[in-house]
Design a protein around this motif. Sequence first.
Motif, PDB file in Angstrom:
ATOM      1  N   ASN A 336       0.823  -1.211   0.000  1.00  0.00           N
ATOM      2  CA  ASN A 336       0.000   0.000   0.000  1.00  0.00           C
ATOM      3  C   ASN A 336       0.858   1.261   0.000  1.00  0.00           C
ATOM      4  OD1 ASN A 336      -3.137  -0.364   0.381  1.00  0.00           O
ATOM      5  ND2 ASN A 336      -2.157  -2.049   1.483  1.00  0.00           N
ATOM      6  N   LEU A 337       2.000   1.216   0.697  1.00  0.00           N
ATOM      7  CA  LEU A 337       2.911   2.358   0.679  1.00  0.00           C
ATOM      8  C   LEU A 337       3.444   2.603  -0.730  1.00  0.00           C
ATOM      9  CD1 LEU A 337       4.551   4.532   2.169  1.00  0.00           C
ATOM     10  CD2 LEU A 337       6.292   2.778   2.621  1.00  0.00           C
ATOM     11  N   ILE A 338       3.756   1.532  -1.447  1.00  0.00           N
ATOM     12  CA  ILE A 338       4.271   1.665  -2.817  1.00  0.00           C
ATOM     13  C   ILE A 338       3.221   2.273  -3.735  1.00  0.00           C
ATOM     14  CG2 ILE A 338       4.992   0.363  -4.857  1.00  0.00           C
ATOM     15  CD1 ILE A 338       6.465  -1.540  -2.983  1.00  0.00           C
ATOM     16  N   VAL A 339       1.981   1.756  -3.662  1.00  0.00           N
ATOM     17  CA  VAL A 339       0.947   2.273  -4.563  1.00  0.00           C
ATOM     18  C   VAL A 339       0.513   3.682  -4.144  1.00  0.00           C
ATOM     19  CG1 VAL A 339      -1.161   1.471  -3.402  1.00  0.00           C
ATOM     20  CG2 VAL A 339      -1.053   1.507  -5.894  1.00  0.00           C
ATOM     21  N   LEU A 340       0.770   4.043  -2.896  1.00  0.00           N
ATOM     22  CA  LEU A 340       0.467   5.398  -2.445  1.00  0.00           C
ATOM     23  C   LEU A 340       1.464   6.404  -2.990  1.00  0.00           C
ATOM     24  CD1 LEU A 340      -1.167   7.318  -0.530  1.00  0.00           C
ATOM     25  CD2 LEU A 340       0.476   6.722   1.262  1.00  0.00           C
ATOM     26  N   THR A 341       2.744   6.032  -3.004  1.00  0.00           N
ATOM     27  CA  THR A 341       3.791   6.953  -3.453  1.00  0.00           C
ATOM     28  C   THR A 341       4.202   6.728  -4.900  1.00  0.00           C
ATOM     29  OG1 THR A 341       5.484   5.438  -2.585  1.00  0.00           O
ATOM     30  CG2 THR A 341       4.673   7.160  -1.105  1.00  0.00           C
ATOM     31  N   MET A 342       4.293   5.472  -5.332  1.00  0.00           N
ATOM     32  CA  MET A 342       4.689   5.060  -6.681  1.00  0.00           C
ATOM     33  C   MET A 342       5.870   5.899  -7.193  1.00  0.00           C
ATOM     34  SD  MET A 342       3.936   2.638  -8.752  1.00  0.00           S
ATOM     35  CE  MET A 342       2.263   2.123  -8.316  1.00  0.00           C
ATOM     36  N   PRO A 343       7.062   5.693  -6.601  1.00  0.00           N
ATOM     37  CA  PRO A 343       8.236   6.476  -7.006  1.00  0.00           C
ATOM     38  C   PRO A 343       8.628   6.257  -8.465  1.00  0.00           C
ATOM     39  CG  PRO A 343       8.856   4.652  -5.576  1.00  0.00           C
ATOM     40  CD  PRO A 343       7.376   4.716  -5.567  1.00  0.00           C
ATOM     41  N   ILE A 405     -12.690   8.006  -3.438  1.00  0.00           N
ATOM     42  CA  ILE A 405     -12.638   8.786  -4.678  1.00  0.00           C
ATOM     43  C   ILE A 405     -13.863   9.666  -4.835  1.00  0.00           C
ATOM     44  CG2 ILE A 405     -13.720   7.084  -6.195  1.00  0.00           C
ATOM     45  CD1 ILE A 405     -10.601   9.164  -7.017  1.00  0.00           C
ATOM     46  N   ASP A 406     -15.030   9.232  -4.315  1.00  0.00           N
ATOM     47  CA  ASP A 406     -16.259  10.015  -4.447  1.00  0.00           C
ATOM     48  C   ASP A 406     -16.277  11.217  -3.520  1.00  0.00           C
ATOM     49  OD1 ASP A 406     -17.244   8.356  -6.394  1.00  0.00           O
ATOM     50  OD2 ASP A 406     -18.498   7.164  -5.041  1.00  0.00           O
ATOM     51  N   TYR A 407     -15.796  11.036  -2.291  1.00  0.00           N
ATOM     52  CA  TYR A 407     -15.893  12.101  -1.301  1.00  0.00           C
ATOM     53  C   TYR A 407     -14.636  12.975  -1.217  1.00  0.00           C
ATOM     54  CZ  TYR A 407     -20.201  10.006   0.432  1.00  0.00           C
ATOM     55  OH  TYR A 407     -21.491   9.523   0.530  1.00  0.00           O
ATOM     56  N   PHE A 408     -13.478  12.413  -1.541  1.00  0.00           N
ATOM     57  CA  PHE A 408     -12.226  13.169  -1.423  1.00  0.00           C
ATOM     58  C   PHE A 408     -11.559  13.425  -2.766  1.00  0.00           C
ATOM     59  CE2 PHE A 408     -12.726  10.753   2.557  1.00  0.00           C
ATOM     60  CZ  PHE A 408     -12.758  11.793   3.474  1.00  0.00           C
ATOM     61  N   GLY A 409     -12.062  12.768  -3.819  1.00  0.00           N
ATOM     62  CA  GLY A 409     -11.478  12.969  -5.139  1.00  0.00           C
ATOM     63  C   GLY A 409     -10.088  12.394  -5.272  1.00  0.00           C
ATOM     64  N   SER A 410      -9.716  11.496  -4.370  1.00  0.00           N
ATOM     65  CA  SER A 410      -8.369  10.916  -4.380  1.00  0.00           C
ATOM     66  C   SER A 410      -8.401   9.543  -3.717  1.00  0.00           C
ATOM     67  CB  SER A 410      -7.387  11.833  -3.636  1.00  0.00           C
ATOM     68  OG  SER A 410      -6.144  11.189  -3.432  1.00  0.00           O
ATOM     69  N   TYR A 411      -7.456   8.680  -4.108  1.00  0.00           N
ATOM     70  CA  TYR A 411      -7.329   7.368  -3.466  1.00  0.00           C
ATOM     71  C   TYR A 411      -6.450   7.429  -2.221  1.00  0.00           C
ATOM     72  CZ  TYR A 411      -9.347   5.300  -7.686  1.00  0.00           C
ATOM     73  OH  TYR A 411     -10.189   4.952  -8.715  1.00  0.00           O
ATOM     74  N   ASN A 412      -5.792   8.548  -1.987  1.00  0.00           N
ATOM     75  CA  ASN A 412      -4.834   8.623  -0.884  1.00  0.00           C
ATOM     76  C   ASN A 412      -5.448   8.340   0.487  1.00  0.00           C
ATOM     77  OD1 ASN A 412      -2.928   9.191  -2.772  1.00  0.00           O
ATOM     78  ND2 ASN A 412      -2.543  11.302  -2.137  1.00  0.00           N
ATOM     79  N   PRO A 413      -6.624   8.898   0.828  1.00  0.00           N
ATOM     80  CA  PRO A 413      -7.176   8.613   2.162  1.00  0.00           C
ATOM     81  C   PRO A 413      -7.385   7.125   2.424  1.00  0.00           C
ATOM     82  CG  PRO A 413      -8.301  10.492   1.190  1.00  0.00           C
ATOM     83  CD  PRO A 413      -7.421   9.920   0.119  1.00  0.00           C
ATOM     84  N   VAL A 414      -7.934   6.408   1.458  1.00  0.00           N
ATOM     85  CA  VAL A 414      -8.176   4.986   1.686  1.00  0.00           C
ATOM     86  C   VAL A 414      -6.864   4.198   1.688  1.00  0.00           C
ATOM     87  CG1 VAL A 414      -8.466   4.219  -0.729  1.00  0.00           C
ATOM     88  CG2 VAL A 414      -9.745   3.090   1.102  1.00  0.00           C
TER      89      VAL A 414
END
Length: 451
Positions: A336-343, A405-414
Amino acid sequence: MNSQSSCAEVELKGGLEEIALPTYKFFPGWSILGIAALAQFLSAPGQSFSVAVFKDPMRMSLGLSETQYSLAYGFATIVSACLLPFIGRMLDHWGARIILPIVATGLAISCFFMSQIHTLGSLYLGFSLVRSLGQGALTLISVWMVGEWFEKKRGRATALAGFGSAFSVMTVPFINSWLISEYGWKTGWIFHAVTVAVCLILPGIFIVRNRPEDLGLHPDGIDPEQKPEPDPEEKSKRPLITATIESWTVRQVLRDPTFWKLLSVITTHALVGTGLVFHQIALLGSHGVPTNWAIRMMAFQAVCATLLMFPAGWLTDRFPSRYILCFSMLCMALANLIVLTMPAIWMVVVYTFLLGITGSIFRSTATVVWINYYGRMNQGSVRGVAWSMMILASALGPLPVAMSIDYFGSYNPVLYLFMALPLMAALAVWSAHPPTLFKDEKPATEPEAAN
């Protein structure tokens, strides 16, 4: 004199018959293992990877919307989860020799019923039947049989049986696609009905035996009295295997804190893993990963999980399960850390490999740990309770990703949430020391000693 001699011979012969045990050149447990693998393969009619191929042809033929079709499938998943504890209880009481042919017959009839569906109501019923009997009962029966016939080799045997499920994932969607394109979706369901009936009903009746003790044998085909006892230091390093006579009841298990710590791992894997895979194309696409890459990574994840399943089972037979489960949660958190940052885009391969590791451990260690910790006598009931919660968690998995994605417009919170949950589960399972109930009190099923 002759009469006395004759009586003596009869008594001697009777005594020899009582103590004589059958001999087998080939341990029957390996045949049971083959049927367990076949059962996992033929659970496909109730599995998502198989049903997904039928979705569009059935939905358009029945005139249903995406929402109607998905709600029917979601309802069936909840029904399957609720029925698993009862199926597990029946399995413990009657054994696989009776339950397997019944479930196989029911699944075959259910598949035929799916080929005759014309209304939304019948779709609800059909999905509930194939999910409960295929994805739920048949998989539970498979691991139950392995758990009864193997003990020291239980991790490796469970992994070998799991190859049936892995091979099913790799082949059944293609078989379904060909059948539907050539003959239609109704013929596809009839094919599954015939295959399940032919391959499982008769073997269940004539080959399956519930336990090795029914044939005068022992788990693994090894008599514990003839095997030298390991020294205490070596024994302390081995994984816990609870003796059959010390098996826990479901009521005792639910009062044990270790059970809930172990449960946190499988529910976290189901929730997070399902959420990530369900939204994988869009999730990876937000980092610029092409759609074809995202799809190929699903196949790569399945291959990794399959190839690593036997090594995970081998480790399960040699090291405490809580350490292996803790490692799997750390892998999931790192993914999850990798897909969150995806360097870098190529890191998607590392992300997929880590999920493959967790999948292999989930199909081996996380399957074996229940019987190792809580014994054989009630393993179906205990697994039924645990797996019902796992299935419910899996059904909820895609929801938090969609809400993010619906409420925050981003996947980062989840993704932050999905990274925190495995870390908490890792901490919990690290402290999941072997249960100590029988050191302090008698098992509930143990009769009181006569005075």
